[in-house]
Scaffold this active site. Structure first.
Site, PDB file in Angstrom:
ATOM      1  N   LYS A 165      43.464  20.958  57.217  1.00 40.18           N
ATOM      2  CA  LYS A 165      43.302  22.196  57.977  1.00 40.18           C
ATOM      3  C   LYS A 165      41.954  22.193  58.662  1.00 40.18           C
ATOM      4  O   LYS A 165      40.984  21.648  58.132  1.00 40.18           O
ATOM      5  CB  LYS A 165      43.351  23.388  57.017  1.00 40.18           C
ATOM      6  CG  LYS A 165      44.705  23.604  56.390  1.00 40.18           C
ATOM      7  CD  LYS A 165      44.778  25.010  55.811  1.00 40.18           C
ATOM      8  CE  LYS A 165      46.143  25.286  55.213  1.00 40.18           C
ATOM      9  NZ  LYS A 165      46.273  24.773  53.845  1.00 40.18           N
ATOM     10  N   GLU A 207      50.984  17.087  43.387  1.00 43.39           N
ATOM     11  CA  GLU A 207      49.828  17.769  42.769  1.00 43.39           C
ATOM     12  C   GLU A 207      50.197  19.176  42.287  1.00 43.39           C
ATOM     13  O   GLU A 207      51.210  19.743  42.712  1.00 43.39           O
ATOM     14  CB  GLU A 207      48.655  17.844  43.752  1.00 43.39           C
ATOM     15  CG  GLU A 207      48.931  18.667  44.994  1.00 43.39           C
ATOM     16  CD  GLU A 207      47.657  19.155  45.676  1.00 43.39           C
ATOM     17  OE1 GLU A 207      46.870  19.882  45.034  1.00 43.39           O
ATOM     18  OE2 GLU A 207      47.476  18.845  46.867  1.00 43.39           O
TER      19      GLU A 207
HETATM   20  N1  PSU Z   1      44.082  21.905  51.416  1.00 43.20           N
HETATM   21  C1  PSU Z   1      45.261  22.536  51.613  1.00 43.20           C
HETATM   22  N2  PSU Z   1      45.975  22.949  50.536  1.00 43.20           N
HETATM   23  C2  PSU Z   1      45.535  22.742  49.257  1.00 43.20           C
HETATM   24  C3  PSU Z   1      44.293  22.074  49.054  1.00 43.20           C
HETATM   25  C4  PSU Z   1      43.615  21.674  50.148  1.00 43.20           C
HETATM   26  O1  PSU Z   1      45.658  22.727  52.752  1.00 43.20           O
HETATM   27  O2  PSU Z   1      46.209  23.161  48.312  1.00 43.20           O
HETATM   28  C5  PSU Z   1      43.818  21.817  47.652  1.00 43.20           C
HETATM   29  C6  PSU Z   1      44.173  20.384  47.221  1.00 43.20           C
HETATM   30  O3  PSU Z   1      44.430  20.365  45.838  1.00 43.20           O
HETATM   31  C7  PSU Z   1      42.898  19.621  47.516  1.00 43.20           C
HETATM   32  C8  PSU Z   1      41.857  20.642  47.141  1.00 43.20           C
HETATM   33  O4  PSU Z   1      42.758  18.425  46.776  1.00 43.20           O
HETATM   34  O5  PSU Z   1      42.390  21.879  47.606  1.00 43.20           O
HETATM   35  C9  PSU Z   1      40.512  20.364  47.746  1.00 43.20           C
HETATM   36  O6  PSU Z   1      39.584  21.236  47.221  1.00 43.20           O
HETATM   37  P1  PSU Z   1      38.017  20.998  47.489  1.00 43.20           P
HETATM   38  O7  PSU Z   1      37.834  21.255  48.955  1.00 43.20           O
HETATM   39  O8  PSU Z   1      37.328  22.016  46.628  1.00 43.20           O
HETATM   40  O9  PSU Z   1      37.714  19.592  47.106  1.00 43.20           O
END
Ligand code: PSU
Ligand code: MN
Length: 302
Positions: free
Chosen positions: A160, A25
């Site tokens: 996390k 990603e």
């Molecule tokens: N959690 C992490 N590192 C990240 C992300 C999440 O520890 O970089 C990023 C990923 O791209 C994940 C996104 O798909 O954040 C999720 O965002 P949201 O909670 O807004 O859906």
């Protein structure tokens, strides 16, 4: 193949010859780590995938094109632009395409574009999930819905504990997404190997991961699967230290009235700042560890 998809020559040849390919990603580059460590890490991750016998395909939206396989220049561009690049989730794709814009792909959109290209395995750091307090805010990452509907195996280090990990597991159960622990019965929590929560199954080999994915596809069961691979012991962080940083970051988020798509990037950046450089070093190591497993699993799948 749809006209918006652009597969790099190297990735296209690997897919044509049925050689292993691993998707990566780009939100982790633009929003997940600071420059220049983000670009250095992205290049090291690609190299780790090559060292383990697969071809890397970093995924992003560039000038409205859905890219499966970015060049080093494109990775540098996304890394330097950082949070100024649109964090692209499922809802954003049609707008970015129609306007010819750039976007950094989350787990959700990386899965979508990987599936369009025919890539089955995807390595990252952590996924999004059910946020703490989602009973009030409804903040549930689109990543979970994507896992429910798109046929890609996502290999991560758990999530996390900025999230409610228990509710995240409940959601995945409802949506029929298998949650696998690689070499563990316990759901890892990104920086630490421990969450106190169980996974659905413990699997110990890439071959068995491949067999489960194949069985799911061949039965026509839609959706992907989630492999949680614990951070190597020597790089894991003390749980208490991380928990304290996360609690403080969550308090600040509430005080500052941050919501929606900005929550996760805000929390990631604050946790990193509050724990100094240590958490970034751990973050890099767990991504490399996932890249290695993903490459070996992709090799077992072809
Ligand atoms: N959690 C992490 N590192 C990240 C992300 C999440 O520890 O970089 C990023 C990923 O791209 C994940 C996104 O798909 O954040 C999720 O965002 P949201 O909670 O807004 O859906
Ligand atoms: Mn959200």
């Amino acid at each position: 193949m749809n006209k918006y998809l652009s597969i790099s020559p190297e990735v296209a040849v690997a897919l044509r010859d049925n050689r292993p390919v691993v998707a990566l990603e780009s939100t982790i580059i633009s929003h997940g780590m600071p420059y220049p460590q983000n670009v250095e890490t992205a290049m090291r991750v690609e190299q780790t995938i090559r060292d383990n016998g697969a071809v890397p395909a970093t995924i992003a939206v560039i000038g409205g094109k859905l890219k499966a396989g970015c060049t080093a220049e494109e990775i540098e561009y996304l890394g330097k632009k950082g949070q100024a690049v649109t964090k692209a989730s499922r809802r954003d794709l049609p707008v970015l395409i129609a306007r010819g814009m750039d976007g950094a792909t989350t787990v959700t959109t990386t899965m979508i574009i990987a599936a369009m290209a025919g890539i089955k395995v995807f390595a990252t750091g952590g996924i999004g999930g059910v946020h703490r307090g989602a009973q009030q805010t409804f903040d549930i990452s689109a990543d979970l819905e994507e896992l429910a509907q798109t046929p890609v195996m996502v290999i991560c280090a758990g999530a996390k504990s900025i999230l409610d990990l228990g509710l995240t597991l409940e959601y995945l159960e409802t949506k029929g997404v298998p949650v696998i622990g690689y070499g563990t019965d316990e759901l890892p929590a990104f920086y630490t190997r421990h969450s106190g929560l169980g996974v659905d199954y413990r699997i110990d080999t890439p071959e068995e991961l491949a067999a489960i994915f194949r069985a799911k596809q061949e039965c026509g069961l839609k959706g992907g699967m989630l492999v949680t691979n614990p951070i190597p012991e020597q790089y894991s962080m003390p749980k208490q230290l991380i928990d304290e940083a996360i609690s403080q970051a969550l308090r600040e988020m509430e005080e500052q009235g941050i919501h929606g798509k900005h929550c996760t990037p805000f929390l990631l950046a604050r946790v990193k700042d509050l724990t100094g450089g240590d958490s970034l070093a751990s973050n890099i190591q767990l991504v490399l560890n996932n890249a290695s497993l993903a490459a070996r699993t992709a090799a077992a799948l072809v």
